[in-house]
Design a protein around this motif. Structure first.
Motif, PDB file in Angstrom:
ATOM      1  N   UNK A   1      60.437  -4.788  86.136  1.00 44.22           N
ATOM      2  CA  UNK A   1      59.492  -3.713  86.387  1.00 44.22           C
ATOM      3  C   UNK A   1      59.864  -2.480  85.575  1.00 44.22           C
ATOM      4  N   UNK A   2      61.153  -2.073  85.641  1.00 40.73           N
ATOM      5  CA  UNK A   2      61.625  -0.999  84.777  1.00 40.73           C
ATOM      6  C   UNK A   2      62.140  -1.612  83.475  1.00 40.73           C
ATOM      7  N   UNK A   3      61.637  -1.163  82.343  1.00 37.74           N
ATOM      8  CA  UNK A   3      62.040  -1.704  81.051  1.00 37.74           C
ATOM      9  C   UNK A   3      63.375  -1.092  80.625  1.00 37.74           C
ATOM     10  N   UNK A   4      64.088  -1.807  79.748  1.00 36.97           N
ATOM     11  CA  UNK A   4      65.376  -1.322  79.273  1.00 36.97           C
ATOM     12  C   UNK A   4      65.244   0.006  78.528  1.00 36.97           C
ATOM     13  N   UNK A   5      64.111   0.229  77.856  1.00 34.47           N
ATOM     14  CA  UNK A   5      63.906   1.497  77.165  1.00 34.47           C
ATOM     15  C   UNK A   5      63.914   2.658  78.149  1.00 34.47           C
ATOM     16  N   UNK A   6      63.343   2.423  79.335  1.00 38.24           N
ATOM     17  CA  UNK A   6      63.331   3.450  80.376  1.00 38.24           C
ATOM     18  C   UNK A   6      64.752   3.718  80.872  1.00 38.24           C
ATOM     19  N   UNK A   7      65.517   2.653  81.106  1.00 41.08           N
ATOM     20  CA  UNK A   7      66.898   2.799  81.564  1.00 41.08           C
ATOM     21  C   UNK A   7      67.719   3.558  80.526  1.00 41.08           C
ATOM     22  N   UNK A   8      67.533   3.258  79.258  1.00 39.28           N
ATOM     23  CA  UNK A   8      68.265   3.948  78.194  1.00 39.28           C
ATOM     24  C   UNK A   8      67.924   5.432  78.170  1.00 39.28           C
ATOM     25  N   UNK A   9      66.649   5.750  78.364  1.00 32.79           N
ATOM     26  CA  UNK A   9      66.229   7.156  78.394  1.00 32.79           C
ATOM     27  C   UNK A   9      66.851   7.894  79.568  1.00 32.79           C
ATOM     28  N   UNK A  10      66.885   7.238  80.729  1.00 32.42           N
ATOM     29  CA  UNK A  10      67.476   7.850  81.911  1.00 32.42           C
ATOM     30  C   UNK A  10      68.971   8.083  81.710  1.00 32.42           C
ATOM     31  N   UNK A  11      69.665   7.115  81.112  1.00 31.62           N
ATOM     32  CA  UNK A  11      71.099   7.277  80.854  1.00 31.62           C
ATOM     33  C   UNK A  11      71.361   8.414  79.877  1.00 31.62           C
ATOM     34  N   UNK A  12      70.511   8.534  78.883  1.00 30.40           N
ATOM     35  CA  UNK A  12      70.679   9.583  77.885  1.00 30.40           C
ATOM     36  C   UNK A  12      70.497  10.968  78.509  1.00 30.40           C
ATOM     37  N   UNK A  13      69.482  11.125  79.353  1.00 36.32           N
ATOM     38  CA  UNK A  13      69.237  12.428  79.972  1.00 36.32           C
ATOM     39  C   UNK A  13      70.361  12.804  80.926  1.00 36.32           C
ATOM     40  N   UNK A  14      70.943  11.810  81.600  1.00 36.05           N
ATOM     41  CA  UNK A  14      72.059  12.087  82.502  1.00 36.05           C
ATOM     42  C   UNK A  14      73.289  12.548  81.736  1.00 36.05           C
ATOM     43  N   UNK A  15      73.543  11.934  80.598  1.00 34.93           N
ATOM     44  CA  UNK A  15      74.722  12.277  79.797  1.00 34.93           C
ATOM     45  C   UNK A  15      74.694  13.724  79.343  1.00 34.93           C
ATOM     46  N   UNK A  16      73.502  14.281  79.153  1.00 32.06           N
ATOM     47  CA  UNK A  16      73.385  15.658  78.685  1.00 32.06           C
ATOM     48  C   UNK A  16      73.916  16.668  79.697  1.00 32.06           C
ATOM     49  N   UNK A  17      73.963  16.298  80.967  1.00 31.20           N
ATOM     50  CA  UNK A  17      74.427  17.209  82.016  1.00 31.20           C
ATOM     51  C   UNK A  17      75.926  17.104  82.281  1.00 31.20           C
ATOM     52  N   UNK A  18      76.569  16.137  81.690  1.00 37.90           N
ATOM     53  CA  UNK A  18      77.982  15.882  81.971  1.00 37.90           C
ATOM     54  C   UNK A  18      78.848  16.922  81.262  1.00 37.90           C
ATOM     55  N   UNK A  19      79.801  17.496  82.001  1.00 39.30           N
ATOM     56  CA  UNK A  19      80.724  18.495  81.450  1.00 39.30           C
ATOM     57  C   UNK A  19      82.140  17.951  81.579  1.00 39.30           C
ATOM     58  N   UNK A  20      82.875  17.911  80.489  1.00 38.14           N
ATOM     59  CA  UNK A  20      84.222  17.371  80.500  1.00 38.14           C
ATOM     60  C   UNK A  20      85.148  18.259  81.328  1.00 38.14           C
ATOM     61  N   UNK A  21      85.917  17.630  82.192  1.00 39.75           N
ATOM     62  CA  UNK A  21      86.851  18.378  83.035  1.00 39.75           C
ATOM     63  C   UNK A  21      87.891  19.096  82.176  1.00 39.75           C
ATOM     64  N   UNK A  22      88.231  18.530  81.018  1.00 35.79           N
ATOM     65  CA  UNK A  22      89.199  19.180  80.125  1.00 35.79           C
ATOM     66  C   UNK A  22      88.672  20.519  79.627  1.00 35.79           C
ATOM     67  N   UNK A  23      87.350  20.602  79.381  1.00 31.95           N
ATOM     68  CA  UNK A  23      86.755  21.871  78.951  1.00 31.95           C
ATOM     69  C   UNK A  23      86.842  22.906  80.067  1.00 31.95           C
ATOM     70  N   UNK A  24      86.624  22.462  81.305  1.00 31.50           N
ATOM     71  CA  UNK A  24      86.687  23.378  82.445  1.00 31.50           C
ATOM     72  C   UNK A  24      88.112  23.893  82.633  1.00 31.50           C
ATOM     73  N   UNK A  25      89.089  23.001  82.562  1.00 32.50           N
ATOM     74  CA  UNK A  25      90.474  23.402  82.768  1.00 32.50           C
ATOM     75  C   UNK A  25      90.960  24.313  81.643  1.00 32.50           C
ATOM     76  N   UNK A  26      90.497  24.057  80.423  1.00 30.49           N
ATOM     77  CA  UNK A  26      90.871  24.920  79.297  1.00 30.49           C
ATOM     78  C   UNK A  26      90.328  26.335  79.507  1.00 30.49           C
ATOM     79  N   UNK A  27      89.076  26.429  79.989  1.00 31.95           N
ATOM     80  CA  UNK A  27      88.505  27.752  80.243  1.00 31.95           C
ATOM     81  C   UNK A  27      89.209  28.437  81.406  1.00 31.95           C
ATOM     82  N   UNK A  28      89.604  27.651  82.391  1.00 28.00           N
ATOM     83  CA  UNK A  28      90.332  28.199  83.540  1.00 28.00           C
ATOM     84  C   UNK A  28      91.610  28.888  83.076  1.00 28.00           C
ATOM     85  N   UNK A  29      92.307  28.304  82.110  1.00 30.83           N
ATOM     86  CA  UNK A  29      93.538  28.896  81.603  1.00 30.83           C
ATOM     87  C   UNK A  29      93.273  30.226  80.904  1.00 30.83           C
TER      88      UNK A  29
END
Length: 472
Positions: free
Chosen positions: A1-29
């Motif tokens: 029912x859901x095509x792989x193209x749709x799943x790929x698009x959803x995964x891509x949009x989710x990745x854009x919101x991800x923030x590396x914890x290393x970046x957060x800890x570096x800024x904390x310092x």
């Protein structure tokens, strides 16, 4: 029912919101822990900004203690259009914090305030770091997640590694700017009924005891106005959030619900992460695999979806050790996702994974009432280790929501205008000792579109019948 193209698009949009914890800890310092919330108005600064924009008077008063304190406050509020102004600073999980803030609004209304202006600025692990030091990612939320933890997880709760996501709780869920002066109207913050417009008669508590609102709401002191206060608060919250609409400032998300003319999306929260894989908090665990399939078929048939040529499609929101589909398949084999299977596919080791497809487990369905392909899609959309912001928004927008015993999905239920089912207590006594965090004994009757899973067994409820008809 859901095509792989749709799943790929959803995964891509989710990745854009991800923030590396290393970046957060570096800024904390660079800026120090005390500056992790300085990019936003918090505590008194938020309340002062609201007062400057919308209040003609702003009075600080003590929190009422006991019957005499409540009676005196109600006398003082009699005949006034007073608004209680409160900026939440609770250091807790996203769902728990939102629930406690809404409970504060209920308590304020029960005390006699005409409305509660509620702020949910950064606090605790909801960060909005100072721009000094080069921070450009805006507000974020960091929480412990099993995604990068041991696979399989240990049987007891452990401290999982932190993951971080772009998130502004107040704006992303309610479409409210952090600075009240930018909103243009007090109505965007006030939960309740305003008979007058700004400038308002505003009040705030000098301080609130840690369990003050919880003790107040569950006491007999405000029992006479509690039910009407809950109804007013829920209606006010939904009027502000308008969860089915795009709002200025609220970032949108993709849910993958598909064609509404063919499919009725059912979102289900399968609580994991902070609880064990056998915690018995979610509906499939409580009903068993066969019972869960039968329940899904009963729901689809009670709504008479076949008459409209529609099918029920399941979207499961959960967390999992590992960031691949292969890790989900391993989890399913050890019973972490009862009732679901993940057949082997060629890209099972690709990561990071946020959206993927599984299916309902056909193996235990011996009885005919557990098989209903004419109204139930066998394919299942899994949303795993994703931004909690997306999970809360999409669960709230589904036509049907099945919660876990979890404040995260409780928030989605509070925002939802659709049909909501909470798990039954399954023999557990409602008279057991209660705690403010335990959703099993309180908070489950706060809205007219909420029902328990067992209500589907005997369709005597006219409100439930009406909600089922609306799915067609």
């Amino acid at each position: 029912v859901l095509e792989q193209e749709c799943i790929q698009s959803l995964n891509s949009s989710s990745s854009e919101d991800f923030v590396k914890i290393d970046d957060v800890m570096a800024h904390l310092k660079v800026v120090g822990q005390e500056r992790l919330h300085e990019g936003a108005l918090v505590r008194d600064k938020w309340e002062d900004a609201f007062g400057t924009a919308y209040c003609r008077t702003f009075t600080d008063i003590p929190f009422p203690i006991g019957n005499k304190g409540v009676e005196k406050l109600r006398q003082d509020l009699a005949g006034r259009e007073a608004i209680l102004v409160h900026s939440d600073i609770t250091d807790d999980g996203l769902g728990a914090r939102f629930k406690k803030a809404l409970q504060f609004a209920v308590g304020g209304l029960a005390l006699g305030f005409r409305g509660v202006a509620l702020g949910l600025p950064p606090a605790g692990s909801l960060l909005h770091p100072s721009l000094q030091g080069g921070w450009s990612k805006g507000p974020i939320w960091c929480h412990e997640s099993p995604a990068d933890g041991p696979d399989p997880p240990p049987p007891n709760n452990v401290d999982f590694p932190l993951v971080c996501w772009k998130m502004d709780l107040q704006n992303d869920l309610l479409g409210q700017p952090n600075n009240p002066e930018e909103a243009g109207s007090a109505d965007r913050y006030v939960i309740g009924s305003l008979a007058s417009k700004a400038p308002l008669d505003c009040v705030r508590f000098k301080s609130v005891p840690a369990s003050g609102i919880w003790e107040l709401v569950r006491s007999e002191i405000v029992a006479d106005t509690l039910r009407s206060s809950i109804d007013t608060a829920m209606a006010g919250l939904r009027s502000i959030s308008r969860i089915q609409y795009q709002l200025p400032g609220r970032r949108e998300t993709q849910c993958g619900f598909g064609d509404s003319e063919k499919f009725v999306p059912l979102a289900m929260h399968l609580r994991r992460g902070d609880v064990s894989e056998t915690a018995n908090y979610a509906l499939p665990e409580r009903l068993g695999i066969q019972g869960f399939r039968t329940w899904l078929c009963s729901l689809a048939k009670a709504a008479n979806l076949s008459a409209q040529g529609k099918k029920l499609m399941l979207h499961v929101y959960t967390e999992s050790p590992g960031r691949t589909r292969a890790s989900l398949r391993r989890g399913a084999k050890r019973g972490a996702y009862p009732g679901f299977v993940f057949e082997e596919e060629k890209d099972d080791e690709v990561k990071p994974l946020f959206h993927t497809l599984g299916s309902l487990d056909k193996a235990p369905s011996k009885a005919t009432n557990g098989m209903c392909p004419e109204v139930l899609v066998e394919q299942v959309h899994f949303i795993v280790n994703n931004n909690p912001r997306d999970a809360m928004l999409c669960m709230a927008r589904a036509h049907v929501l099945v919660t876990s015993f979890s404040s995260l999905s409780w928030v989605s239920a509070a925002l939802s205008e659709g049909l909501v089912f909470h798990p039954d207590l399954a023999g557990e006594s409602r008279s057991q000792s209660r705690a403010h965090w335990d959703l099993r004994y309180d908070y489950m009757d706060w809205a007219p579109n909420w029902f328990h899973s067992g209500d589907l067994t005997n369709l005597k409820s006219e409100p439930l019948k009406a909600r089922l008809e609306s799915l067609r």
